[in-house]
Write an enzyme that holds these catalytic residues in place. Structure first.
Site, PDB file in Angstrom:
ATOM      1  N   SER A  22     -13.978  14.407 -11.107  1.00  0.00           N
ATOM      2  CA  SER A  22     -13.314  13.839  -9.921  1.00  0.00           C
ATOM      3  C   SER A  22     -13.674  12.369  -9.725  1.00  0.00           C
ATOM      4  O   SER A  22     -13.273  11.750  -8.749  1.00  0.00           O
ATOM      5  CB  SER A  22     -13.697  14.629  -8.662  1.00  0.00           C
ATOM      6  OG  SER A  22     -15.101  14.625  -8.480  1.00  0.00           O
ATOM      7  N   ASN A 109     -22.417  19.717  -1.699  1.00  0.00           N
ATOM      8  CA  ASN A 109     -21.444  20.296  -0.747  1.00  0.00           C
ATOM      9  C   ASN A 109     -21.504  19.580   0.605  1.00  0.00           C
ATOM     10  O   ASN A 109     -20.482  19.318   1.227  1.00  0.00           O
ATOM     11  CB  ASN A 109     -21.712  21.785  -0.556  1.00  0.00           C
ATOM     12  CG  ASN A 109     -21.548  22.572  -1.844  1.00  0.00           C
ATOM     13  OD1 ASN A 109     -21.078  22.029  -2.843  1.00  0.00           O
ATOM     14  ND2 ASN A 109     -21.945  23.836  -1.832  1.00  0.00           N
ATOM     15  N   THR A 154      22.424  11.083  22.707  1.00  0.00           N
ATOM     16  CA  THR A 154      21.951  12.441  22.437  1.00  0.00           C
ATOM     17  C   THR A 154      22.992  13.025  21.494  1.00  0.00           C
ATOM     18  O   THR A 154      24.180  12.651  21.570  1.00  0.00           O
ATOM     19  CB  THR A 154      21.858  13.319  23.706  1.00  0.00           C
ATOM     20  OG1 THR A 154      23.159  13.449  24.266  1.00  0.00           O
ATOM     21  CG2 THR A 154      20.913  12.719  24.751  1.00  0.00           C
ATOM     22  N   HIS A 155      22.569  13.882  20.604  1.00  0.00           N
ATOM     23  CA  HIS A 155      23.485  14.443  19.577  1.00  0.00           C
ATOM     24  C   HIS A 155      24.183  13.340  18.780  1.00  0.00           C
ATOM     25  O   HIS A 155      25.299  13.532  18.307  1.00  0.00           O
ATOM     26  CB  HIS A 155      24.547  15.359  20.208  1.00  0.00           C
ATOM     27  CG  HIS A 155      23.987  16.370  21.143  1.00  0.00           C
ATOM     28  ND1 HIS A 155      23.609  17.636  20.760  1.00  0.00           N
ATOM     29  CD2 HIS A 155      23.719  16.287  22.479  1.00  0.00           C
ATOM     30  CE1 HIS A 155      23.148  18.303  21.812  1.00  0.00           C
ATOM     31  NE2 HIS A 155      23.197  17.496  22.864  1.00  0.00           N
ATOM     32  N   SER A 276      21.928  -5.980  -4.089  1.00  0.00           N
ATOM     33  CA  SER A 276      22.349  -5.018  -5.103  1.00  0.00           C
ATOM     34  C   SER A 276      22.507  -5.731  -6.434  1.00  0.00           C
ATOM     35  O   SER A 276      22.900  -6.893  -6.479  1.00  0.00           O
ATOM     36  CB  SER A 276      23.680  -4.392  -4.673  1.00  0.00           C
ATOM     37  OG  SER A 276      24.404  -3.941  -5.798  1.00  0.00           O
ATOM     38  N   LYS A 282      25.806  -7.067  -0.789  1.00  0.00           N
ATOM     39  CA  LYS A 282      24.894  -6.110  -0.147  1.00  0.00           C
ATOM     40  C   LYS A 282      23.592  -6.737   0.370  1.00  0.00           C
ATOM     41  O   LYS A 282      23.050  -7.634  -0.232  1.00  0.00           O
ATOM     42  CB  LYS A 282      24.540  -4.973  -1.105  1.00  0.00           C
ATOM     43  CG  LYS A 282      25.683  -4.060  -1.464  1.00  0.00           C
ATOM     44  CD  LYS A 282      26.287  -3.324  -0.267  1.00  0.00           C
ATOM     45  CE  LYS A 282      25.366  -2.244   0.272  1.00  0.00           C
ATOM     46  NZ  LYS A 282      25.188  -1.141  -0.673  1.00  0.00           N
ATOM     47  N   GLU A 289      14.018   2.264   4.334  1.00  0.00           N
ATOM     48  CA  GLU A 289      14.265   3.498   3.572  1.00  0.00           C
ATOM     49  C   GLU A 289      12.989   3.993   2.902  1.00  0.00           C
ATOM     50  O   GLU A 289      12.734   5.199   2.845  1.00  0.00           O
ATOM     51  CB  GLU A 289      15.349   3.259   2.522  1.00  0.00           C
ATOM     52  CG  GLU A 289      16.722   3.055   3.150  1.00  0.00           C
ATOM     53  CD  GLU A 289      17.737   2.518   2.155  1.00  0.00           C
ATOM     54  OE1 GLU A 289      18.838   3.068   2.095  1.00  0.00           O
ATOM     55  OE2 GLU A 289      17.434   1.543   1.443  1.00  0.00           O
ATOM     56  N   TYR A 316     -18.276  26.994   0.576  1.00  0.00           N
ATOM     57  CA  TYR A 316     -17.700  25.995  -0.331  1.00  0.00           C
ATOM     58  C   TYR A 316     -17.050  26.662  -1.533  1.00  0.00           C
ATOM     59  O   TYR A 316     -17.560  27.639  -2.090  1.00  0.00           O
ATOM     60  CB  TYR A 316     -18.774  25.012  -0.832  1.00  0.00           C
ATOM     61  CG  TYR A 316     -18.215  23.980  -1.805  1.00  0.00           C
ATOM     62  CD1 TYR A 316     -17.590  22.826  -1.346  1.00  0.00           C
ATOM     63  CD2 TYR A 316     -18.264  24.185  -3.183  1.00  0.00           C
ATOM     64  CE1 TYR A 316     -17.051  21.901  -2.233  1.00  0.00           C
ATOM     65  CE2 TYR A 316     -17.732  23.265  -4.077  1.00  0.00           C
ATOM     66  CZ  TYR A 316     -17.121  22.125  -3.596  1.00  0.00           C
ATOM     67  OH  TYR A 316     -16.583  21.209  -4.462  1.00  0.00           O
ATOM     68  N   LYS A 324      -9.194  15.283  -1.719  1.00  0.00           N
ATOM     69  CA  LYS A 324      -9.280  13.824  -1.636  1.00  0.00           C
ATOM     70  C   LYS A 324      -8.017  13.093  -2.077  1.00  0.00           C
ATOM     71  O   LYS A 324      -7.669  12.065  -1.507  1.00  0.00           O
ATOM     72  CB  LYS A 324     -10.496  13.337  -2.425  1.00  0.00           C
ATOM     73  CG  LYS A 324     -11.776  13.459  -1.620  1.00  0.00           C
ATOM     74  CD  LYS A 324     -12.979  13.233  -2.453  1.00  0.00           C
ATOM     75  CE  LYS A 324     -13.954  14.374  -2.453  1.00  0.00           C
ATOM     76  NZ  LYS A 324     -13.486  15.727  -2.589  1.00  0.00           N
TER      77      LYS A 324
HETATM   78  N1  ARG Z   1     -17.121  16.980  -6.378  1.00  0.00           N
HETATM   79  C1  ARG Z   1     -17.187  18.054  -5.444  1.00  0.00           C
HETATM   80  C2  ARG Z   1     -16.123  17.964  -4.364  1.00  0.00           C
HETATM   81  O1  ARG Z   1     -15.495  16.959  -4.245  1.00  0.00           O
HETATM   82  C3  ARG Z   1     -18.496  18.074  -4.759  1.00  0.00           C
HETATM   83  C4  ARG Z   1     -19.519  18.691  -5.577  1.00  0.00           C
HETATM   84  C5  ARG Z   1     -19.792  20.069  -5.241  1.00  0.00           C
HETATM   85  N2  ARG Z   1     -19.599  20.769  -6.454  1.00  0.00           N
HETATM   86  C6  ARG Z   1     -20.041  21.997  -6.675  1.00  0.00           C
HETATM   87  N3  ARG Z   1     -19.770  22.493  -7.818  1.00  0.00           N
HETATM   88  N4  ARG Z   1     -20.684  22.655  -5.750  1.00  0.00           N
HETATM   89  O2  ARG Z   1     -15.906  18.901  -3.629  1.00  0.00           O
END
Ligand code: ARG
Length: 460
Positions: A22, A109, A154-155, A276, A282, A289, A316, A324
């Site tokens: 990651s 975690n 409205t509408h 365009s 245009k 948009e 976890y 993320k």
């Molecule tokens: N990289 C992990 C995450 O973004 C955090 C690490 C925890 N990984 C684990 N194997 N307990 O959630």
């Protein structure tokens, strides 16, 4: 370097390593990760794991790593599993053996929760500032044409006349609520999870309140299992982002229509429109948009995390690492969209004659007439019927409101006394809408002044 391995006879396969990595996205958390680790090192000294010298050299090394991490070369060749692992490896490269103690009583975690919360609270503040800029530009455009009248819909049918600032202030209210939602998201994120361990609470007597103060958190979490399994703070942020994008999208949609040849109300700036490649005439509203399009993307980010979290057993699970990408994407798209919208608003001009003509040639005054009849004693239901027939007659004979004279009106219905003819001018009926929150001239002037005051308080 790995943070685990003793229990394994062989290492992970290359495919699995690549699959689980990651670092390419969570490196964005590096600054938060380091600041969190510095505070953690101070606690490790407190519980006797690090000596004062070790702590000092670790905190200092982290500071150097922080500075170094700003250069892209910092990451070249890094194969670490995630940002937390990378930071520890870098620390080890600088301070040697002392780095082996930095992860005592700590789990990734809780660390990932800590980093994300720190990142989020800063992101919320940035987005709030961008929201303020959009709101400020809206007020500027409201002020610029403070007496302009437009048909409200409205509408998607002309409904009643409203003041242009009243229309813009409706968006001001939406963005103000968005600002509050980010305030709430920031407040919820700003609770320290550190000290929770992997799920059961740390085995070391850290002063969690001190860590919270050290890192600028408002308090500490109450349950270590909750910390490990919780991504509500990310969902709160994504929901706030999605609602903001919806508001931006609706404003974009309005203005794409209002700037079309069919409406002709708005002229968008050359700096925010495209031509365009084929049709030389245009001038396309691509910026708006794209804002509208990105709202779908951000909504997808929220949906993505909601579905990821649904059905995860406590606590976890590695699935949660998937939070993320949508989180960062939503934040970036929203920030770009807010900045773009500020630019668009800044470069937009109203041609008041066009909406004024739309008001004049339609029957937006019908409600004013019916309500005036009701004020004069005709029960509203009957008043509605009379005005309805009056509009129907006008449609049949091709008359717009200003084509009627007082005498003709009276001939049509004796309830239309001589003063009613004035109500055919939409500006007249608006005077009766002075209820707080209404489109009356005084009500809107008051609302505009209050909005300015509110915005001023948000900015300081
Ligand atoms: N990289 C992990 C995450 O973004 C955090 C690490 C925890 N990984 C684990 N194997 N307990 O959630």
């Amino acid at each position: 370097m790995k943070l685990w391995g003793g229990r394994f006879e062989t290492g992970p396969s290359e495919v699995f390593e690549r699959f689980g990595n990651s670092l390419h996205f969570d490196r964005r958390l590096i600054d938060c990760d380091i600041r969190g680790s510095q505070a953690f090192a101070r606690q490790l000294e407190r519980v006797g794991i690090l000596t004062a010298e070790e702590r000092a050299s670790i905190v200092e090394a982290f500071e150097a790593i922080r500075a170094e991490s700003l250069a892209p070369a910092f990451y070249s060749g890094a194969t670490d599993e995630d940002v937390h692992t990378l930071v520890i490896r870098k620390l080890k490269e600088r301070v040697g053996k002392a780095a082996d103690k930095i992860h005592t009583g700590r789990s990734r975690n809780e660390q990932v929760s800590l980093d994300t919360r720190m990142w989020l609270r800063e992101e919320c503040a940035d987005l709030q500032a961008l929201l303020c800029s959009v709101m400020g530009h809206l007020l500027g455009l409201a002020q610029m044409y403070s007496g302009a009248i437009i048909p409200g819909y409205t509408h998607m049918r002309r409904a009643q006349a409203v003041l242009w600032p009243h229309y813009l202030l409706s968006y001001f209210e939406m963005f103000l609520r968005d600002w509050e939602r980010f305030e709430d998201a920031r407040r919820r994120a700003n609770i320290l999870p550190l000290g929770s361990g992997a799920l059961a609470g740390s085995g070391f007597p850290f002063d969690r309140q001190a860590m919270a103060r050290d890192l600028g958190f408002d308090g500490i979490t109450r349950n270590s299992m909750d910390v490990s399994g919780d991504r509500d703070f990310a969902l709160d942020f994504l929901y706030a982002s999605t609602v903001t994008m919806i508001h931006l999208s609706r404003l974009a949609e309005d203005w794409i229509l209002y700037s079309s040849e069919e409406f002709g109300w708005l002229e968008l700036g050359d700096n925010v429109t495209s031509g365009s490649s084929l049709m030389p005439q245009k001038k396309n509203p691509d910026s708006l948009e794209l804002i509208r399009g990105k709202s779908g993307r951000v909504m997808g980010c929220l949906t993505s995390l909601l579905v990821t979290m649904k059905g995860l057993p406590m606590t976890y699970n590695r699935d949660m690492q998937e939070d993320k990408i949508p989180l960062f994407d939503a934040a970036d798209q929203l920030a770009d969209s807010l900045l773009m919208m500020s630019n668009v608003i800044d470069a937009t001009r109203l041609n008041p004659a066009r909406p004024a003509a739309a008001v004049e040639e339609s029957w937006v005054v019908a409600t004013d007439l019916a309500e005036a009849l009701a004020r004069a004693g005709t029960p509203f239901h009957q008043a509605h019927q009379i005005v309805g027939r009056f509009v129907l007659e006008s449609v049949h004979s091709g008359k717009k409101p200003s084509d009627w004279t007082a005498e003709e009106m009276q001939r049509f219905a004796p309830e239309f006394t001589a003063d009613f003819v004035a109500l055919l001018n939409p500006a007249e009926g608006m005077k009766s809408r002075e209820v707080p929150g209404g489109t009356g001239y005084r009500a809107v002037a008051h609302a505009l002044a209050r909005a300015k005051e509110t915005l001023g308080k948000l900015i300081v």
